[in-house]
Motif scaffolding. Structure first.
Motif, mmCIF file in Angstrom:
data_model
loop_
_atom_site.group_PDB
_atom_site.id
_atom_site.type_symbol
_atom_site.label_atom_id
_atom_site.label_comp_id
_atom_site.label_asym_id
_atom_site.label_seq_id
_atom_site.Cartn_x
_atom_site.Cartn_y
_atom_site.Cartn_z
ATOM 1 N N LYS A 15 -35.481 61.928 -38.785
ATOM 2 C CA LYS A 15 -35.197 62.270 -37.387
ATOM 3 C C LYS A 15 -34.319 61.171 -36.800
ATOM 4 O O LYS A 15 -34.378 60.010 -37.212
ATOM 5 N N HIS A 16 -33.503 61.537 -35.843
ATOM 6 C CA HIS A 16 -32.535 60.601 -35.272
ATOM 7 C C HIS A 16 -33.192 59.477 -34.482
ATOM 8 O O HIS A 16 -32.597 58.419 -34.294
ATOM 9 N N SER A 17 -34.410 59.702 -34.027
ATOM 10 C CA SER A 17 -35.100 58.673 -33.257
ATOM 11 C C SER A 17 -35.807 57.652 -34.146
ATOM 12 O O SER A 17 -36.354 56.666 -33.652
ATOM 13 N N ALA A 18 -35.801 57.870 -35.458
ATOM 14 C CA ALA A 18 -36.469 56.946 -36.383
ATOM 15 C C ALA A 18 -35.675 55.652 -36.509
ATOM 16 O O ALA A 18 -34.485 55.586 -36.176
ATOM 17 N N GLU A 19 -36.327 54.615 -37.018
ATOM 18 C CA GLU A 19 -35.700 53.308 -37.157
ATOM 19 C C GLU A 19 -34.448 53.366 -38.034
ATOM 20 O O GLU A 19 -34.435 54.012 -39.081
ATOM 21 N N LEU A 20 -33.388 52.703 -37.584
ATOM 22 C CA LEU A 20 -32.191 52.538 -38.395
ATOM 23 C C LEU A 20 -32.468 51.442 -39.414
ATOM 24 O O LEU A 20 -32.587 50.267 -39.048
ATOM 25 N N VAL A 21 -32.593 51.807 -40.681
ATOM 26 C CA VAL A 21 -32.962 50.826 -41.703
ATOM 27 C C VAL A 21 -31.768 50.338 -42.514
ATOM 28 O O VAL A 21 -31.806 49.262 -43.113
ATOM 29 N N SER A 22 -30.710 51.146 -42.546
ATOM 30 C CA SER A 22 -29.522 50.736 -43.290
ATOM 31 C C SER A 22 -28.374 51.671 -42.946
ATOM 32 O O SER A 22 -28.507 52.579 -42.114
ATOM 33 N N GLN A 23 -27.236 51.435 -43.585
ATOM 34 C CA GLN A 23 -26.075 52.302 -43.439
ATOM 35 C C GLN A 23 -25.400 52.471 -44.795
ATOM 36 O O GLN A 23 -25.669 51.728 -45.740
ATOM 37 N N ALA A 24 -24.520 53.445 -44.873
ATOM 38 C CA ALA A 24 -23.694 53.638 -46.073
ATOM 39 C C ALA A 24 -22.308 54.043 -45.606
ATOM 40 O O ALA A 24 -22.153 54.707 -44.575
ATOM 41 N N ILE A 25 -21.293 53.626 -46.347
ATOM 42 C CA ILE A 25 -19.920 53.894 -45.950
ATOM 43 C C ILE A 25 -19.296 54.998 -46.798
ATOM 44 O O ILE A 25 -19.816 55.366 -47.852
ATOM 45 N N MET A 26 -18.178 55.518 -46.319
ATOM 46 C CA MET A 26 -17.523 56.654 -46.949
ATOM 47 C C MET A 26 -17.245 56.403 -48.432
ATOM 48 O O MET A 26 -16.774 55.344 -48.820
ATOM 49 N N GLY A 27 -17.578 57.417 -49.232
ATOM 50 C CA GLY A 27 -17.325 57.332 -50.666
ATOM 51 C C GLY A 27 -18.453 56.703 -51.453
ATOM 52 O O GLY A 27 -18.359 56.594 -52.681
ATOM 53 N N THR A 28 -19.544 56.322 -50.787
ATOM 54 C CA THR A 28 -20.686 55.770 -51.507
ATOM 55 C C THR A 28 -21.412 56.892 -52.244
ATOM 56 O O THR A 28 -21.790 57.895 -51.628
ATOM 57 N N PRO A 29 -21.640 56.753 -53.551
ATOM 58 C CA PRO A 29 -22.393 57.780 -54.277
ATOM 59 C C PRO A 29 -23.886 57.615 -54.037
ATOM 60 O O PRO A 29 -24.403 56.487 -54.028
ATOM 61 N N VAL A 30 -24.591 58.711 -53.815
ATOM 62 C CA VAL A 30 -26.031 58.651 -53.561
ATOM 63 C C VAL A 30 -26.736 59.731 -54.373
ATOM 64 O O VAL A 30 -26.151 60.759 -54.727
ATOM 65 N N LYS A 31 -28.002 59.486 -54.647
ATOM 66 C CA LYS A 31 -28.833 60.479 -55.323
ATOM 67 C C LYS A 31 -29.726 61.141 -54.284
ATOM 68 O O LYS A 31 -30.332 60.460 -53.452
ATOM 69 N N ILE A 32 -29.795 62.468 -54.315
ATOM 70 C CA ILE A 32 -30.613 63.218 -53.369
ATOM 71 C C ILE A 32 -32.014 63.370 -53.953
ATOM 72 O O ILE A 32 -32.190 63.975 -55.007
ATOM 73 N N LEU A 33 -33.005 62.819 -53.281
ATOM 74 C CA LEU A 33 -34.373 62.877 -53.768
ATOM 75 C C LEU A 33 -35.171 64.018 -53.153
ATOM 76 O O LEU A 33 -36.025 64.614 -53.802
ATOM 77 N N ASN A 34 -34.873 64.327 -51.893
ATOM 78 C CA ASN A 34 -35.657 65.349 -51.207
ATOM 79 C C ASN A 34 -34.866 65.879 -50.024
ATOM 80 O O ASN A 34 -33.910 65.235 -49.570
ATOM 81 N N GLN A 35 -35.260 67.027 -49.523
ATOM 82 C CA GLN A 35 -34.645 67.593 -48.329
ATOM 83 C C GLN A 35 -35.731 68.083 -47.386
ATOM 84 O O GLN A 35 -36.755 68.614 -47.828
#
Length: 363
Positions: free
Chosen positions: A88-108
């Protein structure tokens, strides 16, 4: 037994998922529930339960779930995306990622994706910030000609150089669509096209193969962040927290280190406070926080990077330089008395928590 396995395979929930629960069914079966992102942890758990001589019901979900389909990879599709502790958007901002960063999707969950970034950090991101891809599509991306963007911030126009398409920050990775005399036509992860001057880009293969032969290059990159505002969770040239700052400096030199200060403290060659500041050399990470004593354990709360001559650069309010030298104008007594030691990074490349981009399988 489950807790012992969890402590071994997933000692930190920021980098791995391992939750389990047990219950008995009406017919006497042992139901093992929960979820984990680690196949080896699940295997170890069920191997340990075999000796119970009871029928096991496997309800322990191995992430990502099969129902998510084959698009369990993604590329960050915006210049900088916010990673949250919860979906949710109101949750704590814990980190960021920049354009082109590859990520693995664990859950939706609804319009959110739980992802893992190349530094193993796990968080939630708005699905709109990602371009989801299959394993094959990711392989095509890795094999494509790519560039790394160098300016800390710039506006990118369309291929005619007229309409604004997006903003770009340093470290963004983009595919090359076409090369012209003075500029490149580049594809964003969602296939939008932009043009950038050649001078603002470096070939990805060339960039990732560079060696940090002189640690002064780290200082040079770090000083380019001078005055940037402190941002809790920030890891881009728009704003950084303390660990996001040193992480960004190392990434711009092709090295991936852990996300948070307390995680970074676990890796690299140790320089203890007893050895003194004179053992520090340019590029070493310096850590600060609460020292053990009075019944309290040591706690890492801050990190910076040593420059030389007793000075270190860090993000505290803004990116700035302070000194361990009491005679210096920029001396920080607060940081000096809370110094917990240092970590050498460059001589430990390839170890856990310190990985060159060229050796990371996701790139």
């Amino acid at each position: 037994m489950s807790q012992k396995i969890g402590n071994h395979f997933a000692p930190d929930r920021r980098e791995a998922i391992y939750t389990t629960s047990f219950s008995m069914s009406s017919n006497g079966n042992l139901i093992v529930s929960g979820e984990t992102s680690l196949p080896e942890a699940k295997l170890a758990l069920f191997s340990s339960l075999e000796g119970l001589e009871i029928h096991l019901v496997d309800s322990l979900v191995l992430l990502p779930e099969q129902q998510m389909g084959d698009k369990i990879w993604g590329l960050v599709n915006l210049s900088v995306v916010n990673l949250r502790s919860h979906p949710k958007h109101s949750a704590e901002l814990v980190s960021q990622a920049i354009m082109g960063t590859p990520v693995k999707i664990l859950n939706q969950k609804n319009s959110w994706c739980q992802i893992q970034t190349p530094d193993k950090y796990i968080a939630w991101v708005d699905k709109a910030a990602l371009n989801l891809r299959t394993k094959e599509q990711m392989m095509n991306w890795r094999n494509a000609r790519r560039v790394v963007c160098l300016p800390h911030f710039q506006i990118a126009k369309d291929i005619k150089g007229q309409e604004t398409i997006t903003d770009i920050v340093a470290g963004s990775i983009l595919e090359v669509k076409e090369e012209r005399a003075n500029y490149l036509l580049l594809n964003l992860p969602d296939e939008r096209s932009i043009r950038l001057n050649k001078a603002d880009c470096i070939d990805f293969d060339l960039w990732k193969s560079k060696e940090v032969k002189e640690p002064s290059i780290l200082t040079q990159v770090a000083k380019e962040f001078m005055g940037r505002p402190y941002l809790w969770g920030g890891t881009s040239s728009k704003g950084v927290d303390c660990s996001g700052f040193v992480k960004s400096v190392y990434f711009m030199n092709g090295i991936i280190i852990a996300r948070d200060a307390s995680l970074q403290f676990l890796h690299g060659e140790t320089i203890s406070p007893e050895q003194g500041f004179e053992k520090l050399v340019e590029g070493d990470l310096v850590f600060f926080g609460r020292k053990a004593g009075d019944g309290k354990s040591q706690k890492v709360t801050h990190v910076g990077m040593y420059i030389k001559d007793g000075e270190f650069i860090h993000s505290s309010g803004r990116v700035k330089i302070n000194s361990f030298d009491p005679e210096a104008e920029n001396f920080s007594n607060y940081r000096t008395v809370s110094w917990l030691g240092g970590r050498k990074i460059l001589n430990r490349l390839g170890e856990e928590g310190i990985v060159k981009v060229s050796e990371h399988p996701w790139y």
